[in-house]
Enzyme design. Structure first.
Site, PDB file in Angstrom:
ATOM      1  N   SER A 147      28.283 -13.745   0.706  1.00 30.40           N
ATOM      2  CA  SER A 147      27.747 -12.382   0.828  1.00 30.40           C
ATOM      3  C   SER A 147      26.686 -12.222  -0.249  1.00 30.40           C
ATOM      4  O   SER A 147      26.585 -13.053  -1.162  1.00 30.40           O
ATOM      5  CB  SER A 147      28.891 -11.392   0.610  1.00 30.40           C
ATOM      6  OG  SER A 147      28.425 -10.132   0.203  1.00 30.40           O
ATOM      7  N   TYR A 160      36.169  -7.570  -3.356  1.00 32.05           N
ATOM      8  CA  TYR A 160      35.289  -8.274  -2.403  1.00 32.05           C
ATOM      9  C   TYR A 160      34.242  -9.084  -3.184  1.00 32.05           C
ATOM     10  O   TYR A 160      33.972 -10.236  -2.873  1.00 32.05           O
ATOM     11  CB  TYR A 160      34.620  -7.230  -1.501  1.00 32.05           C
ATOM     12  CG  TYR A 160      33.781  -7.779  -0.385  1.00 32.05           C
ATOM     13  CD1 TYR A 160      34.351  -8.172   0.824  1.00 32.05           C
ATOM     14  CD2 TYR A 160      32.398  -7.893  -0.510  1.00 32.05           C
ATOM     15  CE1 TYR A 160      33.575  -8.659   1.861  1.00 32.05           C
ATOM     16  CE2 TYR A 160      31.609  -8.370   0.517  1.00 32.05           C
ATOM     17  CZ  TYR A 160      32.202  -8.760   1.704  1.00 32.05           C
ATOM     18  OH  TYR A 160      31.426  -9.240   2.727  1.00 32.05           O
TER      19      TYR A 160
HETATM   20  P1  NDP Z   1      34.330  -7.707  11.258  1.00 33.95           P
HETATM   21  O1  NDP Z   1      35.215  -6.703  10.604  1.00 33.95           O
HETATM   22  O2  NDP Z   1      33.354  -7.247  12.286  1.00 33.95           O
HETATM   23  O3  NDP Z   1      35.219  -8.893  11.894  1.00 33.95           O
HETATM   24  C1  NDP Z   1      36.216  -9.509  11.114  1.00 33.95           C
HETATM   25  C2  NDP Z   1      36.805 -10.682  11.846  1.00 33.95           C
HETATM   26  O4  NDP Z   1      37.739 -11.325  10.954  1.00 33.95           O
HETATM   27  C3  NDP Z   1      37.579 -10.287  13.088  1.00 33.95           C
HETATM   28  O5  NDP Z   1      37.441 -11.299  14.062  1.00 33.95           O
HETATM   29  C4  NDP Z   1      39.017 -10.230  12.581  1.00 33.95           C
HETATM   30  O6  NDP Z   1      39.990 -10.497  13.576  1.00 33.95           O
HETATM   31  C5  NDP Z   1      39.008 -11.373  11.592  1.00 33.95           C
HETATM   32  N1  NDP Z   1      40.068 -11.289  10.593  1.00 33.95           N
HETATM   33  C6  NDP Z   1      40.276 -10.335   9.656  1.00 33.95           C
HETATM   34  N2  NDP Z   1      41.370 -10.615   8.927  1.00 33.95           N
HETATM   35  C7  NDP Z   1      41.865 -11.788   9.426  1.00 33.95           C
HETATM   36  C8  NDP Z   1      42.984 -12.596   9.109  1.00 33.95           C
HETATM   37  N3  NDP Z   1      43.817 -12.272   8.105  1.00 33.95           N
HETATM   38  N4  NDP Z   1      43.202 -13.720   9.832  1.00 33.95           N
HETATM   39  C9  NDP Z   1      42.374 -14.063  10.853  1.00 33.95           C
HETATM   40  N5  NDP Z   1      41.286 -13.341  11.190  1.00 33.95           N
HETATM   41  C10 NDP Z   1      41.047 -12.209  10.486  1.00 33.95           C
HETATM   42  O7  NDP Z   1      33.595  -8.435  10.047  1.00 33.95           O
HETATM   43  P2  NDP Z   1      32.112  -9.056   9.967  1.00 33.95           P
HETATM   44  O8  NDP Z   1      31.808  -9.799  11.191  1.00 33.95           O
HETATM   45  O9  NDP Z   1      31.182  -8.007   9.504  1.00 33.95           O
HETATM   46  O10 NDP Z   1      32.291 -10.061   8.742  1.00 33.95           O
HETATM   47  C11 NDP Z   1      32.569 -11.427   8.934  1.00 33.95           C
HETATM   48  C12 NDP Z   1      32.382 -12.154   7.600  1.00 33.95           C
HETATM   49  O11 NDP Z   1      31.061 -11.958   7.123  1.00 33.95           O
HETATM   50  C13 NDP Z   1      33.317 -11.662   6.498  1.00 33.95           C
HETATM   51  O12 NDP Z   1      33.689 -12.749   5.679  1.00 33.95           O
HETATM   52  C14 NDP Z   1      32.434 -10.717   5.724  1.00 33.95           C
HETATM   53  O13 NDP Z   1      32.852 -10.567   4.403  1.00 33.95           O
HETATM   54  C15 NDP Z   1      31.098 -11.434   5.804  1.00 33.95           C
HETATM   55  N6  NDP Z   1      29.931 -10.615   5.571  1.00 33.95           N
HETATM   56  C16 NDP Z   1      29.627  -9.557   6.386  1.00 33.95           C
HETATM   57  C17 NDP Z   1      28.491  -8.819   6.154  1.00 33.95           C
HETATM   58  C18 NDP Z   1      28.079  -7.685   7.041  1.00 33.95           C
HETATM   59  O14 NDP Z   1      27.061  -7.048   6.724  1.00 33.95           O
HETATM   60  N7  NDP Z   1      28.771  -7.401   8.121  1.00 33.95           N
HETATM   61  C19 NDP Z   1      27.593  -9.136   5.015  1.00 33.95           C
HETATM   62  C20 NDP Z   1      28.009 -10.255   4.242  1.00 33.95           C
HETATM   63  C21 NDP Z   1      29.138 -10.962   4.523  1.00 33.95           C
HETATM   64  P3  NDP Z   1      40.692  -9.311  14.459  1.00 33.95           P
HETATM   65  O15 NDP Z   1      39.656  -8.952  15.492  1.00 33.95           O
HETATM   66  O16 NDP Z   1      41.898  -9.962  15.013  1.00 33.95           O
HETATM   67  O17 NDP Z   1      40.964  -8.194  13.486  1.00 33.95           O
END
Ligand code: NDP
Length: 256
Positions: A147, A160
């Site tokens: 990130s 985070y």
């Molecule tokens: P979302 O909240 O849109 O999606 C999160 C995903 O992670 C979902 O598929 C969710 O599954 C899954 N998940 C959460 N907890 C678990 C767990 N314990 N075990 C398995 N799967 C899990 O997040 P984003 O797509 O925005 O973020 C994805 C990654 O990118 C993260 O690491 C985030 O920190 C990083 N990121 C995001 C940014 C942004 O601007 N969006 C910027 C920088 C980094 P389920 O659907 O089952 O809940």
């Protein structure tokens, strides 16, 4: 014709947290480059829906629902993949959560949850994938999702920030130990991207204006804009690139 260095045909990619958001966009990008997919999330129904949608587009997809913070569940999931004859050549440690609260109000349980989901998960899933890659002796690719907070802090997201800083250094630690086995471990640092995680921020006019003003590209990123970097880091094009983090942020980190 696509460049052969970026061709992922014959490879299988496990993308954690790929039922939606950035993980889904990354998974689809890898599939477009030829990879078979193992999708993951905790919500089984949402995961099954996402898997069906990608299968309908003609991609080879299987779903593996497990909690990336649960060591026994991670080990069991890899054992099931082994039993099914599925070898993970490319791992994307993407699953993550956010929690916004001032540091002085944060409980230990909240701190632990964010650290475990964003950082410890990459160790647990990475360990299982790498054990098998090393044993097979055919190398592999690990891509961790960092990130902007891998580099810079912001108020109210301390765990985070600590986790994503840790992801950057865990990536280097993986490179230090696994490069000799032909495994490349690198990271992607997305900027502000329009996903469910950022719904509240997207709907906040002041925050939206700050992102657009602070980012040289003057806009939020689209999830599909991570696909190119993910394909590069998953492919033979990056076979001598190790321990790096590439920021895909519209230039935000590069400017004051
Ligand atoms: P979302 O909240 O849109 O999606 C999160 C995903 O992670 C979902 O598929 C969710 O599954 C899954 N998940 C959460 N907890 C678990 C767990 N314990 N075990 C398995 N799967 C899990 O997040 P984003 O797509 O925005 O973020 C994805 C990654 O990118 C993260 O690491 C985030 O920190 C990083 N990121 C995001 C940014 C942004 O601007 N969006 C910027 C920088 C980094 P389920 O659907 O089952 O809940």
């Amino acid at each position: 014709m696509s460049h052969p260095l970026f061709n992922l045909a014959g490879k299988t990619a496990l993308v954690t947290g790929s039922s939606r958001g950035l993980g889904l966009a990354i998974a689809e990008g890898l599939a477009q480059a030829g990879a078979a997919l193992v999708l993951n999330g905790v919500d089984k129904e949402r995961l099954a829906q996402t898997a069906s949608a990608l299968q309908a587009k003609g991609y080879s997809v299987q779903a593996a629902a497990f909690d990336v913070t649960d060591e026994a569940a991670v080990v069991a999931a890899f054992n099931r993949l082994d039993a099914a004859g599925t070898q993970v050549d490319i791992l994307v440690n993407n699953a993550g959560i956010q929690l916004r609260k001032p540091l002085v109000e944060l409980s230990l349980a909240e701190w632990d949850k964010v650290i475990h989901t964003n950082l410890t998960s990459a160790f647990l899933v990475g360990r299982e994938a790498a054990r098998r890659m090393i044993q097979r002796g055919q190398g592999g690719k690990v891509i961790n999702i960092g990130s902007l907070t891998s580099e810079a802090a912001r108020a109210t997201v301390a765990p985070y920030t600590a986790a994503k800083g840790g992801v950057k250094m865990l990536t280097r630690a993986m490179a230090a130990e696994w490069a000799e086995h032909g495994i490349q471990a690198n990271a992607i640092g997305p900027g502000y991207m329009a996903t469910e995680m950022n719904t509240a921020l997207l709907q906040n006019p002041a925050f939206d204006a700050w992102v657009k003003g602070r980012t040289p590209a003057r806009r939020w990123g689209r999830p599909d804009e991570l696909a190119g970097t993910a394909v590069y880091l998953a492919s033979a094009a990056s076979d001598y690139v190790n321990g790096q983090i590439i920021y895909v942020d519209g230039g935000m980190l590069a400017v004051l």
